[in-house]
Scaffold this active site. Structure first.
Site, PDB file in Angstrom:
ATOM      1  CG  HIS A  28      -1.799   1.285   1.052  1.00  0.00           C
ATOM      2  ND1 HIS A  28      -2.692   1.549   0.429  1.00  0.00           N
ATOM      3  CD2 HIS A  28      -1.701   2.240   2.293  1.00  0.00           C
ATOM      4  CE1 HIS A  28      -3.363   2.906   0.669  1.00  0.00           C
ATOM      5  NE2 HIS A  28      -2.667   3.293   1.722  1.00  0.00           N
ATOM      6  CB  CYS A  88      -2.730   3.193  -3.102  1.00  0.00           C
ATOM      7  SG  CYS A  88      -1.992   1.555  -3.108  1.00  0.00           S
TER       8      CYS A  88
END
Length: 310
Positions: A81, A198
């Site tokens: 992430h 992301c």
């Protein structure tokens, strides 16, 4: 060449069919059916007030995906992430800026197949595939540094950061569709459909700062993961209503309520078909039928040169 099919338009795999899309000028509301399992962006806040004379540090942040649940498993699998860290040098305050799905990853990657005629049309396909920017105070140093990456990539003046915030406000209203897959015609081949997640948000932010004249740390090259899919042929489904039953049958095999084992079986079953190997992709409000080619789907973890390095 283009070939017309009943309800579908065939697109040669070397063309990017999704790059010229008439997107809405502002974010539409999500269907009321869509409900998040976890609240989106706890502690979120608007951009803080600051002075044009301020200097902002820009940080690249990366940590294993779902670390709160699976520990460092994402690190071992290279599934990450990404976020952007910010620090106002004058005030000493720092912030985390990231982009992720509103209704969790799986709900954004595949639609819900609904069979409740009392509330929705039977066998209805409902997409809960919006994402958004999350801006909140503080940087959890331990979260990012312990198992991932926390690296300063640039310093920018307050005037440039103000322009960036205006861009990000607009970006948050227009680039709101979450797309998990990067689709190419072959490994390291032509891009057919870009992902939108992301990692792409971090890259867009860095690129925008580069366009504004920011100077980046040339000694550090960030790496980002991509879930790549390889298609030998792409067909745009121009009349999805005529293929409703086919789409329902395909997506019914990938539902969030199913066990991980069932989902893996569905994926293996799709790839085991020696002739078809079809995948139905939904991008920017359009459906596409992909005829996959070996190696079909692959997780890639590759360097992304910062603007000053490109």
């Amino acid at each position: 060449c283009s070939f017309l099919f009943l309800g579908a338009l065939a697109i040669p795999a070397h063309l990017p069919p999704s790059l010229n899309v008439d997107r809405p000028k502002t974010r539409p509301p999500s269907p009321s059916f869509c409900q998040a399992m976890f609240p989106f962006c706890p502690g979120q806040m608007p951009f803080p007030s600051f002075e044009d004379e301020d200097t902002w540090e820009i940080w690249h942040l990366q940590a294993p995906v779902w670390e709160f649940k699976f520990g460092d498993l994402g690190k071992r699998l290279n599934v990450w992430h990404d976020a952007v860290g910010l620090k106002n040098i004058r005030t000493g305050l720092n912030y985390t800026m990231e982009w992720y799905e509103l209704f969790q990853f799986f709900n954004c990657t595949f639609p819900h197949v609904v069979r409740d005629p009392g509330s929705w049309v039977a066998d209805d396909i409902i997409w809960c595939n919006q994402g958004a920017m999350c801006f909140r105070p503080g940087i959890d140093d331990r979260h990012w540094y312990e198992n991932g990456t926390m690296a300063k990539v640039a310093e920018v003046p307050g005037t440039m950061f103000r322009r960036l915030t205006e861009y990000l406000k607009s970006d948050n209203q227009t680039d709101f569709i979450y797309q998990a897959f990067t689709v190419r015609d072959k490994p390291n081949g032509n891009l057919l459909f870009p992902s939108h997640d992301c990692a792409d948000f971090s890259q867009r932010t860095f690129n925008k700062l580069g366009q504004m004249g920011a100077k980046f740390n040339t000694s550090f090259v960030p790496r980002f993961d991509r879930l790549e899919m390889y298609a030998a042929e792409v067909e745009e489904i121009t009349d999805p209503d005529s293929m409703r039953s086919t789409l329902v049958e395909f997506y019914d095999a990938f539902q969030a309520h199913q066990s991980p084992l069932q989902l893996i079986r569905s994926l293996i079953s799709m790839l085991a078909d020696a002739e078809e190997k079809l995948f139905y992709l939904y991008v920017d409000f359009k459906y596409y039928k992909l005829r996959l080619r070996h190696p079909y789907i692959k997780m890639v973890y590759a360097p992304f040169p910062l603007p000053s390095q490109q």
